[in-house]
Scaffold this motif. Structure first.
Motif, PDB file in Angstrom:
ATOM      1  N   PRO A 433      40.846  39.379  31.378  1.00 21.13           N
ATOM      2  CA  PRO A 433      40.694  40.050  32.376  1.00 21.13           C
ATOM      3  C   PRO A 433      39.658  40.230  32.818  1.00 21.13           C
ATOM      4  CG  PRO A 433      42.657  40.660  31.559  1.00 21.13           C
ATOM      5  CD  PRO A 433      42.371  39.635  31.100  1.00 21.13           C
ATOM      6  N   MET A 434      39.247  41.644  31.778  1.00 19.95           N
ATOM      7  CA  MET A 434      38.230  42.110  31.404  1.00 19.95           C
ATOM      8  C   MET A 434      36.961  41.318  30.751  1.00 19.95           C
ATOM      9  SD  MET A 434      39.974  44.892  28.280  1.00 19.95           S
ATOM     10  CE  MET A 434      38.840  45.838  27.786  1.00 19.95           C
ATOM     11  N   LEU A 435      37.339  40.092  30.152  1.00 21.20           N
ATOM     12  CA  LEU A 435      36.110  39.586  29.802  1.00 21.20           C
ATOM     13  C   LEU A 435      35.561  38.458  31.103  1.00 21.20           C
ATOM     14  CD1 LEU A 435      33.987  37.919  28.216  1.00 21.20           C
ATOM     15  CD2 LEU A 435      35.784  35.706  27.542  1.00 21.20           C
ATOM     16  N   ILE A 436      37.038  37.766  31.688  1.00 22.08           N
ATOM     17  CA  ILE A 436      36.096  37.469  33.266  1.00 22.08           C
ATOM     18  C   ILE A 436      35.752  38.466  34.666  1.00 22.08           C
ATOM     19  CG2 ILE A 436      37.411  36.479  35.331  1.00 22.08           C
ATOM     20  CD1 ILE A 436      39.300  35.673  33.189  1.00 22.08           C
ATOM     21  N   PHE A 437      36.452  39.715  34.390  1.00 24.29           N
ATOM     22  CA  PHE A 437      35.033  40.598  35.232  1.00 24.29           C
ATOM     23  C   PHE A 437      34.428  41.167  34.633  1.00 24.29           C
ATOM     24  CE2 PHE A 437      34.644  45.259  35.562  1.00 24.29           C
ATOM     25  CZ  PHE A 437      34.174  45.173  37.201  1.00 24.29           C
ATOM     26  N   TYR A 438      34.114  41.493  33.897  1.00 24.37           N
ATOM     27  CA  TYR A 438      32.566  41.831  33.108  1.00 24.37           C
ATOM     28  C   TYR A 438      31.766  41.282  32.482  1.00 24.37           C
ATOM     29  CZ  TYR A 438      29.240  43.950  29.427  1.00 24.37           C
ATOM     30  OH  TYR A 438      28.196  45.087  29.192  1.00 24.37           O
ATOM     31  N   LEU A 439      31.182  39.791  32.853  1.00 29.64           N
ATOM     32  CA  LEU A 439      30.165  38.487  32.990  1.00 29.64           C
ATOM     33  C   LEU A 439      29.179  38.713  34.519  1.00 29.64           C
ATOM     34  CD1 LEU A 439      31.980  35.536  30.393  1.00 29.64           C
ATOM     35  CD2 LEU A 439      30.021  37.937  29.819  1.00 29.64           C
ATOM     36  N   PRO A 440      30.683  38.937  35.278  1.00 29.21           N
ATOM     37  CA  PRO A 440      29.813  38.725  36.684  1.00 29.21           C
ATOM     38  C   PRO A 440      29.057  39.743  37.263  1.00 29.21           C
ATOM     39  CG  PRO A 440      31.982  37.802  37.165  1.00 29.21           C
ATOM     40  CD  PRO A 440      31.928  38.217  35.615  1.00 29.21           C
ATOM     41  N   TYR A 441      29.915  41.198  36.436  1.00 29.53           N
ATOM     42  CA  TYR A 441      29.525  42.593  36.601  1.00 29.53           C
ATOM     43  C   TYR A 441      28.130  42.704  35.530  1.00 29.53           C
ATOM     44  CZ  TYR A 441      28.745  47.684  35.674  1.00 29.53           C
ATOM     45  OH  TYR A 441      28.547  48.671  35.043  1.00 29.53           O
ATOM     46  N   LYS A 442      27.695  42.205  34.511  1.00 27.97           N
ATOM     47  CA  LYS A 442      26.860  42.599  34.000  1.00 27.97           C
ATOM     48  C   LYS A 442      26.126  41.518  34.553  1.00 27.97           C
ATOM     49  CE  LYS A 442      24.534  43.913  29.875  1.00 27.97           C
ATOM     50  NZ  LYS A 442      25.283  45.321  29.941  1.00 27.97           N
ATOM     51  N   PHE A 443      25.976  40.676  34.957  1.00 29.60           N
ATOM     52  CA  PHE A 443      24.601  40.061  35.180  1.00 29.60           C
ATOM     53  C   PHE A 443      24.405  39.620  37.188  1.00 29.60           C
ATOM     54  CE2 PHE A 443      26.208  37.502  31.069  1.00 29.60           C
ATOM     55  CZ  PHE A 443      24.477  37.975  31.134  1.00 29.60           C
ATOM     56  N   ILE A 444      25.644  40.161  37.640  1.00 29.61           N
ATOM     57  CA  ILE A 444      25.280  39.977  39.413  1.00 29.61           C
ATOM     58  C   ILE A 444      25.018  41.583  39.554  1.00 29.61           C
ATOM     59  CG2 ILE A 444      25.957  39.380  41.386  1.00 29.61           C
ATOM     60  CD1 ILE A 444      27.546  37.059  40.010  1.00 29.61           C
ATOM     61  N   ASN A 445      26.890  42.236  40.273  1.00 27.05           N
ATOM     62  CA  ASN A 445      27.268  43.657  39.894  1.00 27.05           C
ATOM     63  C   ASN A 445      28.991  43.846  40.468  1.00 27.05           C
ATOM     64  OD1 ASN A 445      28.623  42.170  42.703  1.00 27.05           O
ATOM     65  ND2 ASN A 445      26.709  42.272  43.364  1.00 27.05           N
ATOM     66  N   PHE A 446      29.941  44.986  40.819  1.00 28.22           N
ATOM     67  CA  PHE A 446      30.452  45.423  40.194  1.00 28.22           C
ATOM     68  C   PHE A 446      32.038  44.683  41.603  1.00 28.22           C
ATOM     69  CE2 PHE A 446      34.171  47.656  41.159  1.00 28.22           C
ATOM     70  CZ  PHE A 446      34.708  47.888  39.574  1.00 28.22           C
ATOM     71  N   GLU A 447      31.526  43.715  42.470  1.00 25.50           N
ATOM     72  CA  GLU A 447      32.061  43.511  43.625  1.00 25.50           C
ATOM     73  C   GLU A 447      31.784  42.005  42.796  1.00 25.50           C
ATOM     74  OE1 GLU A 447      29.509  45.398  44.211  1.00 25.50           O
ATOM     75  OE2 GLU A 447      31.120  47.067  44.860  1.00 25.50           O
ATOM     76  N   ALA A 448      30.870  41.335  41.952  1.00 21.97           N
ATOM     77  CA  ALA A 448      30.988  40.003  41.453  1.00 21.97           C
ATOM     78  C   ALA A 448      32.090  40.176  40.255  1.00 21.97           C
ATOM     79  CB  ALA A 448      29.569  39.616  41.316  1.00 21.97           C
ATOM     80  N   GLY A 449      32.533  40.981  39.788  1.00 26.23           N
ATOM     81  CA  GLY A 449      33.503  41.136  38.629  1.00 26.23           C
ATOM     82  C   GLY A 449      35.218  40.895  39.396  1.00 26.23           C
ATOM     83  N   ILE A 450      34.857  41.790  40.475  1.00 26.90           N
ATOM     84  CA  ILE A 450      35.975  41.920  41.092  1.00 26.90           C
ATOM     85  C   ILE A 450      36.477  40.408  41.719  1.00 26.90           C
ATOM     86  CG2 ILE A 450      37.764  42.903  43.471  1.00 26.90           C
ATOM     87  CD1 ILE A 450      36.166  45.393  42.560  1.00 26.90           C
ATOM     88  N   ILE A 451      35.351  39.779  42.286  1.00 27.79           N
ATOM     89  CA  ILE A 451      35.802  38.574  43.131  1.00 27.79           C
ATOM     90  C   ILE A 451      35.862  37.146  42.120  1.00 27.79           C
ATOM     91  CG2 ILE A 451      34.599  36.397  44.757  1.00 27.79           C
ATOM     92  CD1 ILE A 451      33.086  38.894  46.117  1.00 27.79           C
ATOM     93  N   ALA A 452      35.227  37.808  40.709  1.00 26.69           N
ATOM     94  CA  ALA A 452      35.595  36.643  39.899  1.00 26.69           C
ATOM     95  C   ALA A 452      37.113  36.753  39.270  1.00 26.69           C
ATOM     96  CB  ALA A 452      34.868  36.508  38.792  1.00 26.69           C
ATOM     97  N   LEU A 453      37.327  38.094  39.210  1.00 21.50           N
ATOM     98  CA  LEU A 453      39.006  38.667  38.360  1.00 21.50           C
ATOM     99  C   LEU A 453      39.974  37.741  39.011  1.00 21.50           C
ATOM    100  CD1 LEU A 453      40.847  39.341  35.900  1.00 21.50           C
ATOM    101  CD2 LEU A 453      40.258  41.662  37.509  1.00 21.50           C
ATOM    102  N   ALA A 454      39.347  38.079  40.859  1.00 22.26           N
ATOM    103  CA  ALA A 454      40.397  37.760  42.017  1.00 22.26           C
ATOM    104  C   ALA A 454      40.225  36.070  41.864  1.00 22.26           C
ATOM    105  CB  ALA A 454      39.604  37.800  43.747  1.00 22.26           C
ATOM    106  N   ILE A 455      39.456  35.158  42.203  1.00 21.41           N
ATOM    107  CA  ILE A 455      39.514  34.009  42.391  1.00 21.41           C
ATOM    108  C   ILE A 455      39.905  33.304  40.981  1.00 21.41           C
ATOM    109  CG2 ILE A 455      37.907  31.541  42.246  1.00 21.41           C
ATOM    110  CD1 ILE A 455      36.081  33.508  43.596  1.00 21.41           C
ATOM    111  N   SER A 456      39.371  34.148  39.530  1.00 24.55           N
ATOM    112  CA  SER A 456      40.673  32.717  38.868  1.00 24.55           C
ATOM    113  C   SER A 456      41.891  33.134  38.707  1.00 24.55           C
ATOM    114  CB  SER A 456      40.458  33.880  37.525  1.00 24.55           C
ATOM    115  OG  SER A 456      40.881  35.139  37.388  1.00 24.55           O
ATOM    116  N   GLY A 457      42.300  34.281  39.919  1.00 23.16           N
ATOM    117  CA  GLY A 457      44.020  34.811  39.689  1.00 23.16           C
ATOM    118  C   GLY A 457      44.655  33.432  41.096  1.00 23.16           C
ATOM    119  N   ILE A 458      43.406  33.478  41.654  1.00 20.56           N
ATOM    120  CA  ILE A 458      43.883  32.240  43.255  1.00 20.56           C
ATOM    121  C   ILE A 458      44.286  31.047  42.631  1.00 20.56           C
ATOM    122  CG2 ILE A 458      43.402  31.541  45.228  1.00 20.56           C
ATOM    123  CD1 ILE A 458      42.014  33.721  45.702  1.00 20.56           C
TER     124      ILE A 458
END
Length: 490
Positions: A433-458
């Motif tokens: 989860p740290m990696l799934i969140f960090y990559l979108p956060y690094k290249f886009i923004n904080f909200e993108a990291g949250i969305i990526a983490l949520a989508i992976s779970g869905i």
């Protein structure tokens, strides 16, 4: 006689299913041990030179003595969860003419040969050598070094008793947390009286007798504790107690998996070890307070994702990692029934998923830290249900350690159901989860990291049937190995 004991123990170990684990797991565990040894060596050297640089007006030995109490308290907690105490199967020796004292001394001797007893050497030894090289009194340093070793061995024998008395462990853990909090907020410093005690041992070499006597007393206490129940009828007798049956009809709504869910709920209600797991799961809910209240972690959002996953994943981590060991006492009977294996696995997954949902509801007060934090907790809950739950179930294939549900105060019965392999299985659950969140956060923004983490779970929830089918095949393939392992007595 001791040579014969060693030979029999080696045969038992090498012929058991535990010896047949993958070589890759052994290599990783060996690398982990080497890393801990290297870290202790570096810490032992860095402690001396670091203290001299940061506190040039103080002796390194004095500073270490002020804080070594935390080392020992942490060692107690660390051993309780990770140290696998070697236990001798004594029943065969009860019917042959071997002195009870000989068997008990061998059993206690086995507890001494532990990685956790050797690890402190790699800190205290280089630190002591540097002290002597830099003209500190050799006699005092040597006496202090042996004092630290005697304290370490005392903790080893104390851990043997704490594994049989959970209340004593929780008391020590509470004292450790309280001491850290009091020190952190400047209410009371435990380092002052503790430092005075350890500095006295250093300044007066003959004080080495104190930790030596402590070690001997704890050894003798263990010896008497084991000898008291060292009888065949005491080893095979079973406690009879009244059991109240719960119908749990409200679980019938879950259909075919209802009988398995009822068994798990009854197991948690009736037995000591599952109750401990439930208690630890509640503690996980407060995990976020460590991260969300510290400004340091605000600039490290990957660690916030780590904390968010743990808040709702306490039960999943602690209960799920011991599947199918929870059922080890009747696993053979369970597997002989005409029931679909998939339903058994689905019930475990459903129980973990429901626990995640309940934990998420209970985490509502974290809204106080902001909606972005609460959104991260929600995304962590989805990740736990959709991916971590399946990773945990899959890891159960490697978990073939039998476990007693009601661990009683028996000196020769320490079947804890834990093995170091679970630490390796936990790595993708922690860093994923740290990696799934960090990559979108690094290249886009904080909200993108949250969305990526949520989508992976869905996505994990969408493919629930696919994952369960794959995991079922692995369990079916290893079913007889698991049955054989649970039939062994560690």
């Amino acid at each position: 006689m001791f040579k014969r004991f060693v030979s029999l123990e080696w045969k038992q170990f090498s012929r058991s299913s535990y010896f047949q684990k993958g070589i890759a797991i052994k290599i990783l565990l060996g690398l982990a041990a080497l890393w801990m040894i290297a870290s202790a060596l570096v810490l032992g050297v860095a402690a001396f030179f670091g203290i001299q640089k940061v506190m040039p007006d103080k002796d390194p030995i004095t500073v270490v003595n002020n804080f070594v109490i935390y080392w020992f308290l942490a060692d107690v907690a660390f051993r309780y969860f990770l140290q696998q105490l070697p236990v001798l199967n004594i029943k065969p020796y009860m019917v042959i003419p071997i002195k009870r004292s000989t068997v008990i001394h061998f059993l206690l001797g086995k507890t001494t040969i532990s990685f956790f007893n050797f690890l402190p050497l790699f800190f205290f030894l280089p630190f002591s050598v540097l002290l002597i090289i830099n003209d500190f009194a050799a006699l005092q340093v040597i006496a202090w070094f042996f004092s630290m070793i005697f304290f370490t061995l005392s903790i080893n024998y104390l851990n043997f008793l704490l594994n049989k008395n959970n209340k004593a462990f929780y008391l020590i853990l509470t004292l450790l947390i309280a001491a850290i909090l009091l020190e952190y907020y400047g209410v009371y410093s435990i380092t002052e009286p503790a430092g005075y005690f350890f500095n006295t041992i250093y300044n007066k070499p003959y004080a080495v007798i104190i930790p030596l006597l402590l070690m001997i007393i704890l050894y003798r206490f263990n010896f008497k504790f084991i000898r008291k129940d060292f009888y065949l009828d005491g080893a095979i007798s079973k406690e009879t107690k009244e059991v109240h049956t719960q119908e749990l009809t409200w679980l019938n709504r879950f259909g075919k998996v209802a009988p398995f869910l009822k068994n798990d709920v009854r197991m948690i209600i009736r037995n000591k070890r599952p109750k401990q797991v439930l208690f630890m799961s509640v503690i996980f809910l407060f995990y976020g307070l460590i991260f969300y209240t510290q400004e340091t972690y605000q600039d490290m959002p990957a660690f916030l994702a780590f904390a968010s996953m743990f808040i709702t994943g306490g039960f999943l981590m602690s209960f799920g990692q011991l599947v199918p060991s929870w059922d080890s006492e009747y696993y053979k009977l369970l597997m002989s029934q005409n029931i679909p294996y998939r339903e058994y696995l689905k019930s475990k997954w459903l129980l973990m998923a429901v626990a995640v949902v309940i934990s998420f509801i209970l985490s509502t007060p974290y809204i106080y830290f902001g909606w972005d934090i609460y959104g991260m907790i929600a995304a962590g809950a989805l990740f736990n249900m959709g991916l971590n739950s399946f990773i945990t179930l899959y890891g159960g294939v490697l978990n073939r350690v039998p476990m007693e549900l009601n661990v009683k105060a028996k000196a020769f019965s320490n079947t804890q159901g834990f093995n170091p392999t679970q630490l390796l299985i936990a790595l993708p659950k922690i860093f994923g989860p740290m990696l799934i969140f960090y990559l979108p956060y690094k290249f886009i923004n904080f909200e993108a990291g949250i969305i990526a983490l949520a989508i992976s779970g869905i996505l994990g929830l969408v493919f629930t049937n696919f994952f369960l089918n794959k995991i079922e095949k692995v369990y079916q393939k290893n079913k007889y190995k698991t049955i054989a392992a649970f039939s062994e007595k560690k």
